[in-house]
Scaffold this motif. Structure first.
Motif, PDB file in Angstrom:
ATOM      1  N   THR A 160     -13.611 -15.294   7.875  1.00  0.00           N
ATOM      2  CA  THR A 160     -12.407 -15.895   8.432  1.00  0.00           C
ATOM      3  C   THR A 160     -11.285 -14.868   8.463  1.00  0.00           C
ATOM      4  N   ARG A 161     -10.179 -15.244   9.079  1.00  0.00           N
ATOM      5  CA  ARG A 161      -9.022 -14.346   9.089  1.00  0.00           C
ATOM      6  C   ARG A 161      -8.522 -14.098   7.665  1.00  0.00           C
ATOM      7  N   ASP A 163     -10.446 -13.989   5.045  1.00  0.00           N
ATOM      8  CA  ASP A 163     -11.384 -13.025   4.462  1.00  0.00           C
ATOM      9  C   ASP A 163     -11.000 -11.602   4.853  1.00  0.00           C
ATOM     10  N   LEU A 164     -10.637 -11.426   6.125  1.00  0.00           N
ATOM     11  CA  LEU A 164     -10.247 -10.096   6.591  1.00  0.00           C
ATOM     12  C   LEU A 164      -8.938  -9.647   5.953  1.00  0.00           C
ATOM     13  N   LEU A 165      -8.049 -10.597   5.713  1.00  0.00           N
ATOM     14  CA  LEU A 165      -6.809 -10.267   5.009  1.00  0.00           C
ATOM     15  C   LEU A 165      -7.117  -9.843   3.579  1.00  0.00           C
ATOM     16  N   GLU A 166      -8.070 -10.523   2.950  1.00  0.00           N
ATOM     17  CA  GLU A 166      -8.474 -10.153   1.604  1.00  0.00           C
ATOM     18  C   GLU A 166      -9.083  -8.750   1.588  1.00  0.00           C
ATOM     19  N   ALA A 167      -9.873  -8.422   2.609  1.00  0.00           N
ATOM     20  CA  ALA A 167     -10.443  -7.073   2.712  1.00  0.00           C
ATOM     21  C   ALA A 167      -9.339  -6.034   2.823  1.00  0.00           C
ATOM     22  N   GLU A 168      -8.318  -6.332   3.608  1.00  0.00           N
ATOM     23  CA  GLU A 168      -7.195  -5.397   3.757  1.00  0.00           C
ATOM     24  C   GLU A 168      -6.455  -5.223   2.430  1.00  0.00           C
ATOM     25  N   ARG A 169      -6.274  -6.303   1.695  1.00  0.00           N
ATOM     26  CA  ARG A 169      -5.594  -6.226   0.399  1.00  0.00           C
ATOM     27  C   ARG A 169      -6.405  -5.397  -0.600  1.00  0.00           C
ATOM     28  N   ILE A 170      -7.722  -5.610  -0.600  1.00  0.00           N
ATOM     29  CA  ILE A 170      -8.586  -4.845  -1.498  1.00  0.00           C
ATOM     30  C   ILE A 170      -8.472  -3.355  -1.195  1.00  0.00           C
ATOM     31  N   MET A 171      -8.496  -3.008   0.087  1.00  0.00           N
ATOM     32  CA  MET A 171      -8.422  -1.608   0.463  1.00  0.00           C
ATOM     33  C   MET A 171      -7.051  -1.019   0.133  1.00  0.00           C
ATOM     34  N   GLN A 172      -6.002  -1.801   0.295  1.00  0.00           N
ATOM     35  CA  GLN A 172      -4.665  -1.335  -0.051  1.00  0.00           C
ATOM     36  C   GLN A 172      -4.590  -0.969  -1.532  1.00  0.00           C
ATOM     37  N   HIS A 173      -5.096  -1.843  -2.390  1.00  0.00           N
ATOM     38  CA  HIS A 173      -5.087  -1.580  -3.827  1.00  0.00           C
ATOM     39  C   HIS A 173      -5.972  -0.384  -4.169  1.00  0.00           C
ATOM     40  N   THR A 174      -7.103  -0.267  -3.476  1.00  0.00           N
ATOM     41  CA  THR A 174      -8.015   0.845  -3.730  1.00  0.00           C
ATOM     42  C   THR A 174      -7.366   2.177  -3.362  1.00  0.00           C
ATOM     43  N   VAL A 175      -6.705   2.216  -2.220  1.00  0.00           N
ATOM     44  CA  VAL A 175      -6.025   3.444  -1.800  1.00  0.00           C
ATOM     45  C   VAL A 175      -4.931   3.819  -2.802  1.00  0.00           C
ATOM     46  N   GLN A 176      -4.166   2.844  -3.235  1.00  0.00           N
ATOM     47  CA  GLN A 176      -3.096   3.119  -4.190  1.00  0.00           C
ATOM     48  C   GLN A 176      -3.650   3.733  -5.475  1.00  0.00           C
ATOM     49  N   ARG A 177      -4.735   3.155  -5.964  1.00  0.00           N
ATOM     50  CA  ARG A 177      -5.325   3.656  -7.209  1.00  0.00           C
ATOM     51  C   ARG A 177      -5.928   5.043  -7.012  1.00  0.00           C
ATOM     52  N   ARG A 178      -6.589   5.258  -5.887  1.00  0.00           N
ATOM     53  CA  ARG A 178      -7.195   6.564  -5.649  1.00  0.00           C
ATOM     54  C   ARG A 178      -6.123   7.641  -5.512  1.00  0.00           C
ATOM     55  N   ARG A 179      -5.041   7.330  -4.830  1.00  0.00           N
ATOM     56  CA  ARG A 179      -3.958   8.305  -4.713  1.00  0.00           C
ATOM     57  C   ARG A 179      -3.397   8.669  -6.077  1.00  0.00           C
ATOM     58  N   ARG A 180      -3.230   7.666  -6.921  1.00  0.00           N
ATOM     59  CA  ARG A 180      -2.625   7.898  -8.231  1.00  0.00           C
ATOM     60  C   ARG A 180      -3.573   8.629  -9.178  1.00  0.00           C
ATOM     61  N   SER A 197      -7.109   1.746   7.216  1.00  0.00           N
ATOM     62  CA  SER A 197      -6.634   1.690   8.605  1.00  0.00           C
ATOM     63  C   SER A 197      -7.523   0.785   9.450  1.00  0.00           C
ATOM     64  N   ARG A 198      -8.846   0.893   9.259  1.00  0.00           N
ATOM     65  CA  ARG A 198      -9.765   0.039  10.006  1.00  0.00           C
ATOM     66  C   ARG A 198      -9.613  -1.415   9.607  1.00  0.00           C
ATOM     67  N   ALA A 199      -9.392  -1.672   8.319  1.00  0.00           N
ATOM     68  CA  ALA A 199      -9.219  -3.050   7.848  1.00  0.00           C
ATOM     69  C   ALA A 199      -7.955  -3.658   8.441  1.00  0.00           C
ATOM     70  N   ARG A 200      -6.884  -2.888   8.501  1.00  0.00           N
ATOM     71  CA  ARG A 200      -5.644  -3.398   9.088  1.00  0.00           C
ATOM     72  C   ARG A 200      -5.802  -3.685  10.559  1.00  0.00           C
ATOM     73  N   GLU A 201      -6.499  -2.802  11.246  1.00  0.00           N
ATOM     74  CA  GLU A 201      -6.703  -3.003  12.686  1.00  0.00           C
ATOM     75  C   GLU A 201      -7.575  -4.230  12.942  1.00  0.00           C
ATOM     76  N   GLN A 202      -8.613  -4.396  12.145  1.00  0.00           N
ATOM     77  CA  GLN A 202      -9.505  -5.546  12.334  1.00  0.00           C
ATOM     78  C   GLN A 202      -8.764  -6.845  12.053  1.00  0.00           C
ATOM     79  N   TRP A 203      -7.931  -6.856  11.004  1.00  0.00           N
ATOM     80  CA  TRP A 203      -7.200  -8.075  10.687  1.00  0.00           C
ATOM     81  C   TRP A 203      -6.175  -8.394  11.774  1.00  0.00           C
ATOM     82  N   SER A 204      -5.533  -7.394  12.314  1.00  0.00           N
ATOM     83  CA  SER A 204      -4.497  -7.632  13.328  1.00  0.00           C
ATOM     84  C   SER A 204      -5.087  -8.180  14.622  1.00  0.00           C
ATOM     85  N   HIS A 205      -6.375  -7.926  14.862  1.00  0.00           N
ATOM     86  CA  HIS A 205      -7.014  -8.410  16.067  1.00  0.00           C
ATOM     87  C   HIS A 205      -7.844  -9.679  15.844  1.00  0.00           C
ATOM     88  N   ALA A 206      -7.823 -10.169  14.622  1.00  0.00           N
ATOM     89  CA  ALA A 206      -8.647 -11.342  14.309  1.00  0.00           C
ATOM     90  C   ALA A 206      -8.059 -12.619  14.923  1.00  0.00           C
TER      91      ALA A 206
END
Length: 206
Positions: A160-161, A163-180, A197-206
């Motif tokens: 669902t949309r 679910d895709l938002l949750e995927a984007e949130r997971i990736m956001q947190h993952t990027v933050q942790r990896r950067r740190r 970036s792909r998760a954000r694009e997929q969610w925006s087009h859902a």
């Protein structure tokens, strides 16, 4: 050198099994069909000579599963990968790092074979809690498990949309942790950023 060591040792010599494993790993990427034969022989050797060494047998099964998957025999690889994860869970417990790693391998195989719901359940209910408790939220393997959960949500055509938002949130947190933890220039950080970036694009087009 590994092949000569393999031939020159008695069957029950520990170094013979080690040499076979090294040989199989060397063949895995360039000649997977030969790697399968080596890992099959290695597994048979461990079962014959060290039948009570459950961990060594499970590791040999895992190597064979990897070679089968690379050879294009995913169904056989999945059966073995399930057995390996279940075996490590029974032998070492679900919270052991080796069990978590093999559970991650299983989740990757499930996603690759479009078994998204099973992958999501495994990742959410078993692997993530165990990884966070044992390894910590910033550990590389924990972050990889998070990414694979995001992949499972993104790849599932029934997501669902939300679910895709949750995927984007997971990736956001993952990027933050990896950067740190690993720094912005680390290759895995850059991979995570592209996935975000792909998760954000997929969610925006859902």
């Amino acid at each position: 050198a590994a092949w000569k060591t393999y031939l020159g040792r008695p069957e029950a010599d520990d170094n013979r099994g080690l040499a076979m494993g090294i040989l199989g790993e060397g063949l895995l990427h360039s000649r997977p069909e030969e790697a399968v034969l080596v890992f099959e022989a290695c597994l048979a050797l461990f079962r014959r000579c060290w039948p009570h060494d459950d961990v060594a047998i499970l590791l040999a099964q895992g190597n064979l599963a990897s070679s089968l998957d690379r050879l294009g025999r995913p169904d056989e690889a999945l059966v073995l990968t399930r057995e390996v994860y279940a075996g490590f869970a029974a032998k070492l417990g679900v919270s052991h790092e080796r069990t978590i790693l093999n559970g991650f391998n299983l989740s990757c195989t499930l996603v690759a074979q479009a078994l998204y719901d099973e992958a999501r359940t495994l990742l959410t209910d078993q692997l993530l809690p165990a990884a966070r408790n044992t390894l910590g939220a910033d550990h590389d393997l924990t972050l990889k498990i998070n990414m694979n959960l995001a992949f499972a949500l993104q790849a599932n055509p029934e997501s669902t949309r939300n679910d895709l938002l949750e995927a984007e949130r997971i990736m956001q947190h993952t990027v933050q942790r990896r950067r740190r933890v690993f720094g912005p220039a680390h290759p895995d950080t850059r991979i995570a950023e592209k996935s975000l970036s792909r998760a954000r694009e997929q969610w925006s087009h859902a």
